[in-house]
Design an enzyme around this catalytic site. Sequence first.
Site, PDB file in Angstrom:
ATOM      1  N   TYR A 261      45.324  41.130  41.845  1.00  0.00           N
ATOM      2  CA  TYR A 261      44.239  40.144  41.992  1.00  0.00           C
ATOM      3  C   TYR A 261      44.810  38.743  42.173  1.00  0.00           C
ATOM      4  O   TYR A 261      44.482  38.038  43.138  1.00  0.00           O
ATOM      5  CB  TYR A 261      43.315  40.182  40.766  1.00  0.00           C
ATOM      6  CG  TYR A 261      42.421  38.961  40.645  1.00  0.00           C
ATOM      7  CD1 TYR A 261      41.396  38.725  41.553  1.00  0.00           C
ATOM      8  CD2 TYR A 261      42.626  38.013  39.628  1.00  0.00           C
ATOM      9  CE1 TYR A 261      40.587  37.590  41.452  1.00  0.00           C
ATOM     10  CE2 TYR A 261      41.819  36.885  39.520  1.00  0.00           C
ATOM     11  CZ  TYR A 261      40.807  36.678  40.441  1.00  0.00           C
ATOM     12  OH  TYR A 261      40.012  35.548  40.352  1.00  0.00           O
TER      13      TYR A 261
ATOM     14  N   THR B 173      41.635  30.420  41.147  1.00  0.00           N
ATOM     15  CA  THR B 173      41.782  30.746  39.729  1.00  0.00           C
ATOM     16  C   THR B 173      43.095  30.208  39.165  1.00  0.00           C
ATOM     17  O   THR B 173      44.071  30.026  39.904  1.00  0.00           O
ATOM     18  CB  THR B 173      41.749  32.284  39.571  1.00  0.00           C
ATOM     19  OG1 THR B 173      42.137  32.632  38.260  1.00  0.00           O
ATOM     20  CG2 THR B 173      42.722  32.975  40.535  1.00  0.00           C
ATOM     21  N   ASP B 174      43.123  30.033  37.841  1.00  0.00           N
ATOM     22  CA  ASP B 174      44.380  29.628  37.203  1.00  0.00           C
ATOM     23  C   ASP B 174      45.400  30.769  37.188  1.00  0.00           C
ATOM     24  O   ASP B 174      46.584  30.544  36.927  1.00  0.00           O
ATOM     25  CB  ASP B 174      44.127  29.125  35.770  1.00  0.00           C
ATOM     26  CG  ASP B 174      43.478  30.152  34.847  1.00  0.00           C
ATOM     27  OD1 ASP B 174      43.173  31.267  35.306  1.00  0.00           O
ATOM     28  OD2 ASP B 174      43.280  29.833  33.656  1.00  0.00           O
ATOM     29  N   GLU B 175      44.941  32.006  37.464  1.00  0.00           N
ATOM     30  CA  GLU B 175      45.857  33.151  37.381  1.00  0.00           C
ATOM     31  C   GLU B 175      46.975  33.090  38.427  1.00  0.00           C
ATOM     32  O   GLU B 175      47.983  33.776  38.290  1.00  0.00           O
ATOM     33  CB  GLU B 175      45.089  34.469  37.521  1.00  0.00           C
ATOM     34  CG  GLU B 175      44.071  34.639  36.432  1.00  0.00           C
ATOM     35  CD  GLU B 175      43.643  36.089  36.178  1.00  0.00           C
ATOM     36  OE1 GLU B 175      44.286  37.010  36.697  1.00  0.00           O
ATOM     37  OE2 GLU B 175      42.671  36.266  35.449  1.00  0.00           O
TER      38      GLU B 175
ATOM     39  N   LYS C  12      44.691  36.124  45.379  1.00  0.00           N
ATOM     40  CA  LYS C  12      44.116  34.775  45.316  1.00  0.00           C
ATOM     41  C   LYS C  12      45.178  33.729  45.684  1.00  0.00           C
ATOM     42  O   LYS C  12      44.889  32.757  46.390  1.00  0.00           O
ATOM     43  CB  LYS C  12      43.553  34.477  43.923  1.00  0.00           C
ATOM     44  CG  LYS C  12      42.327  35.268  43.525  1.00  0.00           C
ATOM     45  CD  LYS C  12      41.086  35.004  44.364  1.00  0.00           C
ATOM     46  CE  LYS C  12      40.501  33.642  44.173  1.00  0.00           C
ATOM     47  NZ  LYS C  12      39.202  33.487  44.910  1.00  0.00           N
TER      48      LYS C  12
HETATM   49  P1  NAD Z   1      31.975  38.178  41.013  1.00  0.00           P
HETATM   50  O1  NAD Z   1      32.797  39.416  41.147  1.00  0.00           O
HETATM   51  O2  NAD Z   1      30.955  38.093  39.938  1.00  0.00           O
HETATM   52  O3  NAD Z   1      31.213  37.886  42.388  1.00  0.00           O
HETATM   53  C1  NAD Z   1      31.807  38.041  43.637  1.00  0.00           C
HETATM   54  C2  NAD Z   1      30.700  38.022  44.701  1.00  0.00           C
HETATM   55  O4  NAD Z   1      31.335  38.157  45.978  1.00  0.00           O
HETATM   56  C3  NAD Z   1      29.712  39.184  44.564  1.00  0.00           C
HETATM   57  O5  NAD Z   1      28.396  38.713  44.718  1.00  0.00           O
HETATM   58  C4  NAD Z   1      30.079  40.112  45.704  1.00  0.00           C
HETATM   59  O6  NAD Z   1      28.985  40.859  46.218  1.00  0.00           O
HETATM   60  C5  NAD Z   1      30.615  39.135  46.743  1.00  0.00           C
HETATM   61  N1  NAD Z   1      31.574  39.759  47.668  1.00  0.00           N
HETATM   62  C6  NAD Z   1      32.632  40.545  47.340  1.00  0.00           C
HETATM   63  N2  NAD Z   1      33.251  40.958  48.471  1.00  0.00           N
HETATM   64  C7  NAD Z   1      32.585  40.401  49.514  1.00  0.00           C
HETATM   65  C8  NAD Z   1      32.767  40.445  50.923  1.00  0.00           C
HETATM   66  N3  NAD Z   1      33.752  41.156  51.474  1.00  0.00           N
HETATM   67  N4  NAD Z   1      31.914  39.732  51.701  1.00  0.00           N
HETATM   68  C9  NAD Z   1      30.904  39.011  51.139  1.00  0.00           C
HETATM   69  N5  NAD Z   1      30.685  38.956  49.810  1.00  0.00           N
HETATM   70  C10 NAD Z   1      31.520  39.640  49.009  1.00  0.00           C
HETATM   71  O7  NAD Z   1      33.021  36.988  40.924  1.00  0.00           O
HETATM   72  P2  NAD Z   1      32.978  35.645  40.060  1.00  0.00           P
HETATM   73  O8  NAD Z   1      33.526  35.925  38.718  1.00  0.00           O
HETATM   74  O9  NAD Z   1      31.659  35.021  40.211  1.00  0.00           O
HETATM   75  O10 NAD Z   1      34.077  34.785  40.842  1.00  0.00           O
HETATM   76  C11 NAD Z   1      33.734  34.016  41.982  1.00  0.00           C
HETATM   77  C12 NAD Z   1      34.958  33.315  42.513  1.00  0.00           C
HETATM   78  O11 NAD Z   1      35.517  32.487  41.502  1.00  0.00           O
HETATM   79  C13 NAD Z   1      36.091  34.273  42.918  1.00  0.00           C
HETATM   80  O12 NAD Z   1      36.695  33.762  44.068  1.00  0.00           O
HETATM   81  C14 NAD Z   1      37.040  34.255  41.732  1.00  0.00           C
HETATM   82  O13 NAD Z   1      38.347  34.528  42.146  1.00  0.00           O
HETATM   83  C15 NAD Z   1      36.886  32.817  41.271  1.00  0.00           C
HETATM   84  N6  NAD Z   1      37.133  32.575  39.843  1.00  0.00           N
HETATM   85  C16 NAD Z   1      36.502  33.333  38.875  1.00  0.00           C
HETATM   86  C17 NAD Z   1      36.702  33.040  37.538  1.00  0.00           C
HETATM   87  C18 NAD Z   1      36.020  33.823  36.430  1.00  0.00           C
HETATM   88  O14 NAD Z   1      36.341  33.627  35.262  1.00  0.00           O
HETATM   89  N7  NAD Z   1      35.078  34.715  36.747  1.00  0.00           N
HETATM   90  C19 NAD Z   1      37.550  31.990  37.170  1.00  0.00           C
HETATM   91  C20 NAD Z   1      38.192  31.241  38.185  1.00  0.00           C
HETATM   92  C21 NAD Z   1      37.947  31.551  39.506  1.00  0.00           C
HETATM   93  O1  DAU Z   2      41.551  32.990  34.422  1.00  0.00           O
HETATM   94  C1  DAU Z   2      40.558  33.139  35.396  1.00  0.00           C
HETATM   95  C2  DAU Z   2      40.267  34.601  35.611  1.00  0.00           C
HETATM   96  O2  DAU Z   2      39.576  35.056  34.457  1.00  0.00           O
HETATM   97  C3  DAU Z   2      39.457  34.883  36.865  1.00  0.00           C
HETATM   98  O3  DAU Z   2      40.209  34.500  37.983  1.00  0.00           O
HETATM   99  C4  DAU Z   2      39.103  36.361  36.953  1.00  0.00           C
HETATM  100  O4  DAU Z   2      38.264  36.594  38.074  1.00  0.00           O
HETATM  101  C5  DAU Z   2      38.377  36.752  35.693  1.00  0.00           C
HETATM  102  O5  DAU Z   2      38.095  38.146  35.710  1.00  0.00           O
HETATM  103  C6  DAU Z   2      39.201  36.407  34.455  1.00  0.00           C
HETATM  104  O6  DAU Z   2      40.375  37.246  34.365  1.00  0.00           O
HETATM  105  P1  DAU Z   2      40.874  37.882  32.979  1.00  0.00           P
HETATM  106  O7  DAU Z   2      41.695  39.073  33.281  1.00  0.00           O
HETATM  107  O8  DAU Z   2      41.473  36.847  32.091  1.00  0.00           O
HETATM  108  O9  DAU Z   2      39.429  38.294  32.364  1.00  0.00           O
HETATM  109  P2  DAU Z   2      38.930  39.596  31.587  1.00  0.00           P
HETATM  110  O10 DAU Z   2      37.577  39.290  31.062  1.00  0.00           O
HETATM  111  O11 DAU Z   2      39.123  40.839  32.380  1.00  0.00           O
HETATM  112  O12 DAU Z   2      39.934  39.677  30.343  1.00  0.00           O
HETATM  113  C7  DAU Z   2      40.042  38.604  29.408  1.00  0.00           C
HETATM  114  C8  DAU Z   2      41.074  38.999  28.373  1.00  0.00           C
HETATM  115  O13 DAU Z   2      40.563  40.090  27.604  1.00  0.00           O
HETATM  116  C9  DAU Z   2      42.389  39.498  28.970  1.00  0.00           C
HETATM  117  O14 DAU Z   2      43.462  39.113  28.130  1.00  0.00           O
HETATM  118  C10 DAU Z   2      42.244  41.022  28.935  1.00  0.00           C
HETATM  119  C11 DAU Z   2      41.400  41.242  27.691  1.00  0.00           C
HETATM  120  N1  DAU Z   2      40.506  42.453  27.742  1.00  0.00           N
HETATM  121  C12 DAU Z   2      39.684  42.598  28.802  1.00  0.00           C
HETATM  122  C13 DAU Z   2      38.855  43.699  28.908  1.00  0.00           C
HETATM  123  C14 DAU Z   2      37.952  43.877  30.101  1.00  0.00           C
HETATM  124  C15 DAU Z   2      40.504  43.354  26.693  1.00  0.00           C
HETATM  125  O15 DAU Z   2      41.238  43.203  25.702  1.00  0.00           O
HETATM  126  N2  DAU Z   2      39.678  44.455  26.788  1.00  0.00           N
HETATM  127  C16 DAU Z   2      38.864  44.662  27.853  1.00  0.00           C
HETATM  128  O16 DAU Z   2      38.149  45.700  27.881  1.00  0.00           O
END
Ligand code: NAD
Ligand code: DAU
Length: 347
Positions: free
Chosen positions: A155, A130-132, A159
């Site tokens: 988190y 992730t970019d985080e 990562k």
């Molecule tokens: P998600 O939470 O939707 O899915 C995670 C999946 O991993 C689920 O299916 C869960 O059952 C499985 N999982 C969790 N713990 C496990 C374990 N111990 N063993 C096996 N499986 C397990 O997550 P996502 O949003 O799809 O993100 C996927 C990946 O991409 C993550 O590594 C996250 O850090 C990265 N990522 C997410 C975003 C985003 O915006 N969602 C952005 C950049 C990177």
């Molecule tokens: O940047 C990549 C990341 O983006 C991934 O690595 C993470 O897995 C993914 O969850 C996401 O993280 P964020 O914290 O940016 O996403 P989230 O949707 O939780 O929040 C987006 C923005 O909205 C953040 O500034 C917090 C704000 N927010 C979020 C929630 C859930 C609110 O204002 N209210 C809310 O209820």
Amino acid sequence: MNILITGGAGFIGSHVVRRFVKEYPGYHIYNLDALTYAGNLENLRDVEHQDNYTFLKGDILDAKFLEEIFEKYQFDGVIHLAAESHVDRSISDPLAFVRTNIIGTVNLLNIARDHWKDKKANKRFYHISTDEVYGSLGEDGLFTEKTPYDPNSPYSASKASSDHFVRAYGETYGLPYVITNCSNNYGPNHFPEKLIPLFINNIIENKPLPVYGDGKYTRDWLFVKDHAAAIDLVFHKGKNHETYNIGGFNEWQNIDLVKLLCKLMDQKLNRNEGTSSKLITYVKDRPGHDLRYAIDASKINKELGWSPSVTFEQGLEQTIEWYLNNQEWLEHVTSGDYQEYYDQMYK
Ligand code: NAD
Ligand code: DAU
């Protein structure tokens, strides 16, 4: 090729599994997922009967299980997405993130290192990050692949740690790896704890839209299918021991995004303009809230020719349509434990 995709029942993972199963009938795709609250096999109903797809229920914390499946299926590549992914949950339970994101990743690295010891050529360990990990930007600048790591939430710290381990296994054991760091994804199958799907669900249900702090936090949004396309490209064409940033070239302050979402939802639900925005409620800020993320994706663009295929308006429209047409999916994932989580977070 036998490819192991971890976390394939989750949001991004399910789009990656679908893409690989459909695009590469000559590969066999093994989806390993523990089916935590975020994992949902309903995300993959359309591909589950394909001959080149196998679901393996298991936990990446279970080293013995990983050993068995590596032995049995002789994987040529790993695309590792399994993780705890929600920042707010990491604030209330950091150890869950240490276990899955750090120890789980190291378990996988150990097994891949041992199994591929004498046959590294053409193997690949692809770690999805992730970019985080880069922390927070001020008003200006972009995250590049050279930006120093500076994670602020449990988190992002977990990562960042997993990224360091992957790199270290490359340096120390010669493990062939590649890492991508992506910005915020949105799209179908996104669990409604994250901003966009949570707010879509709340608008449908006429519930308050809890905007953290002053709403001026900025994120760079990418449609999930464009992320899956980038993952496909990097898996096949990326260089070993390299990192690529992936982003949407698409920065939005939360409050502006929420207002756009309200407007589009009013149109789709045939409500008077301004109905949904009345639900906006400013609530207590997230601790350690990163002000701004924005990715410089020029390396993957120049070296591999990737760029997003849809505009934000197109992607958001498709996303809203998907949620409105899949309300059964929403009902399933918001029953049970979700209500408890929601009450703890927002009441
Ligand atoms: P998600 O939470 O939707 O899915 C995670 C999946 O991993 C689920 O299916 C869960 O059952 C499985 N999982 C969790 N713990 C496990 C374990 N111990 N063993 C096996 N499986 C397990 O997550 P996502 O949003 O799809 O993100 C996927 C990946 O991409 C993550 O590594 C996250 O850090 C990265 N990522 C997410 C975003 C985003 O915006 N969602 C952005 C950049 C990177
Ligand atoms: O940047 C990549 C990341 O983006 C991934 O690595 C993470 O897995 C993914 O969850 C996401 O993280 P964020 O914290 O940016 O996403 P989230 O949707 O939780 O929040 C987006 C923005 O909205 C953040 O500034 C917090 C704000 N927010 C979020 C929630 C859930 C609110 O204002 N209210 C809310 O209820």
